[in-house]
Motif scaffolding. Sequence first.
Motif, PDB file in Angstrom:
ATOM      1  N   LEU A 359      24.256  58.194  31.759  1.00 60.02           N
ATOM      2  CA  LEU A 359      25.115  59.017  32.604  1.00 60.02           C
ATOM      3  C   LEU A 359      24.828  60.501  32.414  1.00 60.02           C
ATOM      4  CD1 LEU A 359      28.520  57.118  32.281  1.00 60.02           C
ATOM      5  CD2 LEU A 359      27.104  57.343  34.328  1.00 60.02           C
ATOM      6  N   GLY A 360      24.469  60.886  31.198  1.00 62.59           N
ATOM      7  CA  GLY A 360      24.096  62.278  30.948  1.00 62.59           C
ATOM      8  C   GLY A 360      22.844  62.673  31.716  1.00 62.59           C
ATOM      9  N   LEU A 361      21.833  61.793  31.697  1.00 56.74           N
ATOM     10  CA  LEU A 361      20.603  62.059  32.454  1.00 56.74           C
ATOM     11  C   LEU A 361      20.881  62.112  33.953  1.00 56.74           C
ATOM     12  CD1 LEU A 361      17.952  59.839  30.617  1.00 56.74           C
ATOM     13  CD2 LEU A 361      17.930  62.327  30.818  1.00 56.74           C
ATOM     14  N   LEU A 362      21.653  61.161  34.447  1.00 55.54           N
ATOM     15  CA  LEU A 362      21.972  61.130  35.870  1.00 55.54           C
ATOM     16  C   LEU A 362      22.700  62.404  36.295  1.00 55.54           C
ATOM     17  CD1 LEU A 362      23.197  57.448  36.391  1.00 55.54           C
ATOM     18  CD2 LEU A 362      21.206  58.497  37.470  1.00 55.54           C
ATOM     19  N   SER A 363      23.719  62.773  35.565  1.00 56.64           N
ATOM     20  CA  SER A 363      24.510  63.951  35.920  1.00 56.64           C
ATOM     21  C   SER A 363      23.704  65.237  35.807  1.00 56.64           C
ATOM     22  CB  SER A 363      25.755  64.037  35.030  1.00 56.64           C
ATOM     23  OG  SER A 363      26.569  62.898  35.190  1.00 56.64           O
ATOM     24  N   GLY A 364      22.894  65.334  34.758  1.00 55.83           N
ATOM     25  CA  GLY A 364      22.091  66.540  34.566  1.00 55.83           C
ATOM     26  C   GLY A 364      21.073  66.747  35.666  1.00 55.83           C
ATOM     27  N   LEU A 365      20.373  65.683  36.046  1.00 57.99           N
ATOM     28  CA  LEU A 365      19.354  65.802  37.086  1.00 57.99           C
ATOM     29  C   LEU A 365      19.966  65.870  38.477  1.00 57.99           C
ATOM     30  CD1 LEU A 365      16.617  63.482  35.606  1.00 57.99           C
ATOM     31  CD2 LEU A 365      16.394  65.902  36.146  1.00 57.99           C
ATOM     32  N   PHE A 366      21.147  65.288  38.650  1.00 61.35           N
ATOM     33  CA  PHE A 366      21.841  65.421  39.929  1.00 61.35           C
ATOM     34  C   PHE A 366      22.085  66.891  40.242  1.00 61.35           C
ATOM     35  CE2 PHE A 366      25.731  65.957  42.363  1.00 61.35           C
ATOM     36  CZ  PHE A 366      25.551  65.084  43.426  1.00 61.35           C
ATOM     37  N   ALA A 367      22.477  67.655  39.223  1.00 64.82           N
ATOM     38  CA  ALA A 367      22.749  69.078  39.419  1.00 64.82           C
ATOM     39  C   ALA A 367      21.498  69.840  39.825  1.00 64.82           C
ATOM     40  CB  ALA A 367      23.321  69.677  38.127  1.00 64.82           C
ATOM     41  N   VAL A 368      20.337  69.351  39.429  1.00 66.89           N
ATOM     42  CA  VAL A 368      19.071  70.016  39.776  1.00 66.89           C
ATOM     43  C   VAL A 368      18.625  69.615  41.175  1.00 66.89           C
ATOM     44  CG1 VAL A 368      16.673  70.375  39.089  1.00 66.89           C
ATOM     45  CG2 VAL A 368      18.428  70.026  37.344  1.00 66.89           C
ATOM     46  N   ILE A 369      18.491  68.324  41.392  1.00 63.81           N
ATOM     47  CA  ILE A 369      17.932  67.829  42.657  1.00 63.81           C
ATOM     48  C   ILE A 369      18.811  68.201  43.833  1.00 63.81           C
ATOM     49  CG2 ILE A 369      17.355  65.736  43.953  1.00 63.81           C
ATOM     50  CD1 ILE A 369      16.443  64.479  41.332  1.00 63.81           C
ATOM     51  N   ASN A 370      20.109  68.036  43.701  1.00 63.82           N
ATOM     52  CA  ASN A 370      21.008  68.269  44.828  1.00 63.82           C
ATOM     53  C   ASN A 370      21.118  69.739  45.200  1.00 63.82           C
ATOM     54  OD1 ASN A 370      22.668  67.112  46.815  1.00 63.82           O
ATOM     55  ND2 ASN A 370      24.509  67.659  45.682  1.00 63.82           N
ATOM     56  N   ALA A 371      20.679  70.630  44.317  1.00 62.82           N
ATOM     57  CA  ALA A 371      20.746  72.057  44.620  1.00 62.82           C
ATOM     58  C   ALA A 371      19.372  72.660  44.898  1.00 62.82           C
ATOM     59  CB  ALA A 371      21.408  72.802  43.461  1.00 62.82           C
ATOM     60  N   VAL A 372      18.396  72.349  44.061  1.00 63.61           N
ATOM     61  CA  VAL A 372      17.110  73.039  44.118  1.00 63.61           C
ATOM     62  C   VAL A 372      16.079  72.323  44.987  1.00 63.61           C
ATOM     63  CG1 VAL A 372      15.211  73.942  42.717  1.00 63.61           C
ATOM     64  CG2 VAL A 372      17.542  73.978  41.827  1.00 63.61           C
ATOM     65  N   THR A 373      16.070  71.004  44.969  1.00 62.23           N
ATOM     66  CA  THR A 373      15.011  70.256  45.657  1.00 62.23           C
ATOM     67  C   THR A 373      15.040  70.452  47.167  1.00 62.23           C
ATOM     68  OG1 THR A 373      14.935  68.576  43.918  1.00 62.23           O
ATOM     69  CG2 THR A 373      14.037  67.967  46.069  1.00 62.23           C
ATOM     70  N   TRP A 374      16.209  70.451  47.773  1.00 61.10           N
ATOM     71  CA  TRP A 374      16.280  70.518  49.242  1.00 61.10           C
ATOM     72  C   TRP A 374      15.693  71.804  49.803  1.00 61.10           C
ATOM     73  CZ3 TRP A 374      16.415  65.842  50.189  1.00 61.10           C
ATOM     74  CH2 TRP A 374      17.273  64.946  49.548  1.00 61.10           C
ATOM     75  N   PRO A 375      16.072  72.992  49.308  1.00 60.02           N
ATOM     76  CA  PRO A 375      15.411  74.194  49.832  1.00 60.02           C
ATOM     77  C   PRO A 375      13.943  74.268  49.434  1.00 60.02           C
ATOM     78  CG  PRO A 375      16.917  74.764  48.051  1.00 60.02           C
ATOM     79  CD  PRO A 375      17.181  73.332  48.396  1.00 60.02           C
ATOM     80  N   ARG A 376      13.586  73.688  48.284  1.00 63.59           N
ATOM     81  CA  ARG A 376      12.194  73.712  47.855  1.00 63.59           C
ATOM     82  C   ARG A 376      11.328  72.838  48.752  1.00 63.59           C
ATOM     83  NH1 ARG A 376      11.037  77.459  45.019  1.00 63.59           N
ATOM     84  NH2 ARG A 376      12.258  76.938  43.194  1.00 63.59           N
ATOM     85  N   TYR A 377      11.853  71.727  49.182  1.00 61.41           N
ATOM     86  CA  TYR A 377      11.097  70.786  50.017  1.00 61.41           C
ATOM     87  C   TYR A 377      11.182  71.125  51.505  1.00 61.41           C
ATOM     88  CZ  TYR A 377       9.617  67.157  46.676  1.00 61.41           C
ATOM     89  OH  TYR A 377       8.979  66.456  45.696  1.00 61.41           O
ATOM     90  N   TYR A 378      12.350  71.599  51.956  1.00 61.23           N
ATOM     91  CA  TYR A 378      12.577  71.686  53.405  1.00 61.23           C
ATOM     92  C   TYR A 378      12.986  73.070  53.911  1.00 61.23           C
ATOM     93  CZ  TYR A 378      12.454  66.686  52.675  1.00 61.23           C
ATOM     94  OH  TYR A 378      12.059  65.416  52.297  1.00 61.23           O
ATOM     95  N   GLY A 379      12.974  74.102  53.048  1.00 64.54           N
ATOM     96  CA  GLY A 379      13.274  75.440  53.500  1.00 64.54           C
ATOM     97  C   GLY A 379      14.764  75.725  53.572  1.00 64.54           C
ATOM     98  N   ARG A 380      15.108  76.951  54.012  1.00 64.88           N
ATOM     99  CA  ARG A 380      16.488  77.420  53.973  1.00 64.88           C
ATOM    100  C   ARG A 380      17.184  77.412  55.331  1.00 64.88           C
ATOM    101  NH1 ARG A 380      16.158  82.699  53.321  1.00 64.88           N
ATOM    102  NH2 ARG A 380      18.202  83.040  52.366  1.00 64.88           N
ATOM    103  N   LEU A 381      16.423  77.432  56.417  1.00 69.70           N
ATOM    104  CA  LEU A 381      16.998  77.678  57.736  1.00 69.70           C
ATOM    105  C   LEU A 381      17.997  76.611  58.167  1.00 69.70           C
ATOM    106  CD1 LEU A 381      16.935  79.672  60.060  1.00 69.70           C
ATOM    107  CD2 LEU A 381      15.075  78.330  61.095  1.00 69.70           C
ATOM    108  N   HIS A 382      17.698  75.349  57.884  1.00 66.74           N
ATOM    109  CA  HIS A 382      18.564  74.244  58.291  1.00 66.74           C
ATOM    110  C   HIS A 382      19.154  73.541  57.066  1.00 66.74           C
ATOM    111  CE1 HIS A 382      16.957  74.779  62.327  1.00 66.74           C
ATOM    112  NE2 HIS A 382      15.750  74.752  61.808  1.00 66.74           N
TER     113      HIS A 382
END
Length: 440
Positions: A359-382
């Motif tokens: 659960l610690g690993l899941l929660s820790g990486l959730f905070a990263v992926i759900n915030a950083v990955t989306w703009p990194r992969y798909y940009g900021r405009l949408h």
Amino acid sequence: MSTPNKFSFVNPKNVPFFYGYIVLFIGSIGVLASIPGQTVGVSVFTDPVKDALGLSRNQFSNAYMIGTILSAFFVSKAGILFDRYGARYVAFGATVVLGMSLLLCSVAVEISHAINTLLKISTWMVPFGVMCVLFFCIRFSGQGVLTMASRNMIMLWFDKNRGKVNALSSVTVSLGFSSSPLVLNYLIDNHGWERSWQILAVCLFVFSFGILQLYRNKPEDFNMVPDGVKTPETSDEVQTITEPLKKVLRHFTLHEAKQTRGFWMFSLILAFNSFFTTGFTFHVVSIFGSQGYSKTHAIAIFIPISIIALSVSTLCNILSDYISHKIYLYVMIGGGILASCGLMCLSHPFGVYALVAGLGLLSGLFAVINAVTWPRYYGRLHLGAITGKVMSFLVVASAIAPSLFSYCFSTFGSYAYISYMALGFLLFLTVGAIAVKNPQ
């Protein structure tokens, strides 16, 4: 927007340092303000509220599921509103709605009795229906809109330092979420569950004023760019700087993002985290009680989980600016496997350790992926539309979890059997993630 500073006494242009750091602070507080609408905030109220309403655990879980699933249909639309109107007004509206919903939750018993009296009936379906509506309101405004708007706002104000900034935000959020069950339990023990919800509602109304004063949609509204570099005054200079950036970063629409494998694999692992963590948190007292642990011990488990999550999110946020996020995808899958095995073997000391670590690993990486990955992969405009769609997946996953966990226990006498389904899903993700690539 034409009036980005309307209703506010604070002008980002007059702040002697980069205003993004104020956004980082207030946006992180905004995520914490969503706790009453999150599972970790609802779970502490589960037993006293269901008993007061005369509902069984299955009935209360089903009300939670129905209300949460209904909210999922509207969360993706809120993402579109975020892209159109920005974080400021969207977060303000969500906070006010969440506060009003908590006030109604505090008088749920009275509302149920009034309806029963008016209709001259006496049935569990009335409080069940009341809680379905109230759960819809708090889940949509809290877990869905307020969280999405606050997190996305922070990401829009930073680019090169996005991972490092999210690491700071994650520290605040992790500490707040991990300590919230203890704080809420203290409120309930000393003031009762009705007054506790009223206290939280007043705090949200106060914070809504802070949103109008300090939330700002994006740096471009104030002649700034992410990370604090001022934009040039002339159009020629602007084009000179922005043209290379356009070649480097492509801004995907939601439709285009959905055509990539990465969108679905990252969305599904985040949804799994939402499912497993929600089911566990919602029934944490019952889960540990079935193994002979007290309520105090059950709630205390969030402390070691948060320590691991905090360490993982801090390290991985910093590294996220330099390494492939596909690595995080596989590590998060590994955390899910560890947590599932831990729940299956909870009667043994190994099971408790595995559950905490997973659960610690899941929660820790959730905070990263759900915030950083989306703009990194798909940009900021949408970003609003994309994260809004992802949030709808998370909401659905969190909706069905409490009921599945509850029926698993009532049918088989143990929560362990939910792990078999979880492990099968994680095996599917392991295979599907092989071909994931960064679309940029």
